[in-house]
Design a protein around this motif. Structure first.
Motif: not given
Ligand code: NDP
Length: 295
Positions: A16, A39-40, A43, A71-73, A80-81, A122, A124, A126
């Motif tokens: 999220l 993870r957090t 949110k 949809c993680l980082l 890991e997750a 993706i 796009a 958000p």
């Molecule tokens: P954010 O940085 O906002 O969120 C990252 C998410 O990954 C959070 O939910 C975070 O959890 C989680 N996370 C990170 N590391 C871990 C871990 N080790 N274990 C579990 N959870 C983890 O990124 P976005 O939501 O913006 O992006 C997510 C994906 O979407 C990425 O791959 C990105 O490239 C892709 N994307 C994003 C776009 C954008 O414009 N935002 C556009 C197109 C693709 P926590 O909240 O706990 O930190």
């Protein structure tokens, strides 16, 4: 927001962040029963009021639905997750940005756990999610049966474009488009730098000319594609490499006059010159594709 045009398939969403939250809101708005995990945990709280069920652990989130969207980082965070989750019989749709090789390896990883796997890229940001007229979409590749079964659900946050059974192809299409965009931004940056000293040309006025020109020139990609398919790189050429390379000298001299470093354009111009030096001055740009692959 999104219209209720999909049957309300229950699904789980892991992650999220900015993107995951936008995806969650689109599915909730469309009436899909949604379980979320992050993870957090904080949110997830705002989504409860919108109807989301919050799972305290990944294992419980995965157990809650057959369709699991991730949809993680990055790819490492996916591994890991999901390390301890029971994935047998699940349909995993990974929207986490990854390389083609990571996506292929993740597909094998899922298969070893008796799960079906679809990778997504993706196209796009958000604010475009859940708004069809915004034009965002997601490339999908991998298990075709999974895609067909969940096509309507996957199409809720953004358009769904399937690009083949190779699980690496969604990531490859995604990165190819982003790479083209990066080159375009380099050109835009250089153009604004050229205009910057001119007090009587407002950047906002210049931007309109720039975008019109780039839109018109973007159609050159079709001509290059035809040349790449026919193998005849002189087919339909109206601006050949020899002419363009001569013109580059004017671009370079103008950059110098305007006090702009040519570093963003220099590598591409050097490749054009090299191709001409190899005797291909009568071709268009398609031959540079081969040049890049031969290095
Ligand atoms: P954010 O940085 O906002 O969120 C990252 C998410 O990954 C959070 O939910 C975070 O959890 C989680 N996370 C990170 N590391 C871990 C871990 N080790 N274990 C579990 N959870 C983890 O990124 P976005 O939501 O913006 O992006 C997510 C994906 O979407 C990425 O791959 C990105 O490239 C892709 N994307 C994003 C776009 C954008 O414009 N935002 C556009 C197109 C693709 P926590 O909240 O706990 O930190």
């Amino acid at each position: 927001m999104t219209t209720r045009n999909a049957s309300p398939t229950p699904l789980t969403l892991l992650g999220l962040g900015d993107m995951g939250t936008a995806l969650a809101r689109a599915w909730l708005a469309a009436g899909h029963p949604l379980t979320v995990w992050n993870r957090t945990p904080a949110k997830a709280e705002p989504l409860v009021a919108e109807g989301a069920h919050v799972a305290p652990t990944v294992a419980e989130a995965v157990a809650a639905a057959d369709l699991v969207v991730v949809c993680l980082l990055d790819d490492a965070s996916v591994g890991e997750a999901l390390a301890a989750a029971e994935l047998a019989g699940k349909d995993i749709v990974n929207l986490t940005t990854s390389t083609p090789a990571q996506a292929r390896e993740r597909a094998r990883w899922a298969q070893q756990r008796s799960a079906r796997f679809l990778d997504g890229g993706i196209m796009a940001v958000p604010p475009m999610i859940g708004i069809p007229e915004a034009g965002g979409y997601v490339f999908y590749s991998g298990d075709h049966a999974l895609f067909e079964q969940h096509r309507a659900t996957l199409g809720v946050p953004a358009g769904a474009r399937y690009v083949g059974t190779d699980p690496g192809h969604a990531a490859l299409h995604d990165v190819a488009l982003l790479s083209a965009m990066t080159g375009m931004f380099a050109g835009i940056t250089h153009a604004f730098a050229l205009m910057r000293p001119e007090q009587d040309v407002k950047p906002t006025a210049f931007a309109g000319m720039l975008t019109d020109w780039l839109r018109a020139m973007a159609d050159m990609a079709d001509g290059m594609a035809h040349q790449l398919e026919s193998g005849d790189y002189t087919e339909g050429v109206v601006s050949n490499l020899a002419m363009m390379t001569t013109g580059n000298a004017t671009l370079e001299a103008t950059a110098e006059e305007q006090g702009v470093h040519g570093e963003l354009l220099a590598p591409f111009m050097a490749s054009m010159r090299e191709r001409v030096a190899h005797g291909y001055g009568d071709e268009g740009l398609a031959g540079l594709v081969d040049l890049l692959r031969q290095r």
